[in-house]
Enzyme design. Sequence first.
Site, PDB file in Angstrom:
ATOM      1  N   ASP A   2      -0.060 -47.463 -15.199  1.00 19.90           N
ATOM      2  CA  ASP A   2       0.086 -48.369 -16.342  1.00 19.90           C
ATOM      3  C   ASP A   2      -0.252 -49.775 -15.833  1.00 19.90           C
ATOM      4  OD1 ASP A   2       1.091 -50.103 -18.286  1.00 19.90           O
ATOM      5  OD2 ASP A   2       2.772 -48.792 -18.788  1.00 19.90           O
ATOM      6  N   HIS A   3      -1.338 -50.322 -16.333  1.00 16.85           N
ATOM      7  CA  HIS A   3      -1.822 -51.601 -15.795  1.00 16.85           C
ATOM      8  C   HIS A   3      -0.942 -52.785 -16.209  1.00 16.85           C
ATOM      9  CE1 HIS A   3      -4.455 -53.920 -13.480  1.00 16.85           C
ATOM     10  NE2 HIS A   3      -5.633 -53.574 -13.978  1.00 16.85           N
ATOM     11  N   ARG A   4       0.022 -52.551 -17.115  1.00 14.06           N
ATOM     12  CA  ARG A   4       0.962 -53.628 -17.439  1.00 14.06           C
ATOM     13  C   ARG A   4       1.973 -53.801 -16.305  1.00 14.06           C
ATOM     14  NH1 ARG A   4       3.340 -51.130 -22.828  1.00 14.06           N
ATOM     15  NH2 ARG A   4       3.366 -49.415 -21.372  1.00 14.06           N
ATOM     16  N   PRO A  14      -2.133 -49.048 -21.264  1.00 11.66           N
ATOM     17  CA  PRO A  14      -3.461 -49.319 -20.696  1.00 11.66           C
ATOM     18  C   PRO A  14      -3.600 -48.566 -19.363  1.00 11.66           C
ATOM     19  CG  PRO A  14      -2.022 -51.249 -20.493  1.00 11.66           C
ATOM     20  CD  PRO A  14      -1.214 -50.193 -21.164  1.00 11.66           C
TER      21      PRO A  14
END
Length: 241
Positions: A214-216, A40
């Site tokens: 990376d939004h994780r 994401p």
Amino acid sequence: MTDAALDVQLTQYGDVTCEPISRVQQYVAKMLTESCNRIPHVTHNDDIDIDVLEGFRQQYNARHPDAKLTVLPFLIKAMVQVLDRFPRFNAQLDVEGKNLLLKHYVNVGVAVDTPNGLLVPVIKHCERKSLLEIADELNKVSSLAREKGLPYDAMQGGGITISSLGSIGGTSFTPIINAPEVAILGVTKTALKPVLIAGELQWKHYLPLSLSYDHRVINGAAAAQFCVEMGKVLGAPQQLI
Ligand code: CAO
């Protein structure tokens, strides 16, 4: 060109040429697609004041014409310091996505545009190298990439990547993360912008940054702070050289 390779739907509208895609580019395309599908992505854009850096760099280049430093080695050196404060940008998720593996070394991939497509050599252990050593390695490895290509090993082990379009143009873009890394810093062309300082209009050099993350693993606030910190470190370039 083979008839089979030509899409008949296209040829009914006019002449079409079929251009084979190199094996390197087919591999790059596969990696980019996987990264886009799996991660994401969010891109944070910021313009950082590099007025002092530009003055310093131009003076340095005038005194050392053989060195000819660009902004890129300064960015890499600044990144070493900023990553120390923001270690999650120099990390990767384990295979199951249950642990974050934080790297205690700084290996920076640099996207190089070559006649065979995009190659990303990795400058290893930037934390142990001086700015001039990094600049020298960057020149050698990008020339090699353009003239002969690179061995697979030279493109492995990266912790974070920089993609600079600054010599060409642009004001921002959305770089795709080089998985399993979790961030990539895009850079576009330095621009002179007017700013009001104590009621007086002054023109300053601003460098546009486009940081995809990376939004994780990374949240938006950290990405914004990362860029602000890059601006602060680059604001004192003499301590980077
Ligand atoms: N703003 C304005 N000028 C810039 C700049 C910026 N942000 N960055 C570099 N420049 C200038 C340099 O100072 C140099 O100027 P002079 O010719 O006057 O000395 C000129 O642009 C050429 O720089 P360079 O490209 O030779 O050197 P670099 O260190 O900036 O970059 C490299 C090296 C290998 C990253 C670059 O040549 C390259 O290949 N860039 C393309 C990367 C790419 O395609 N990314 C997209 C990936 S996604 O598809």
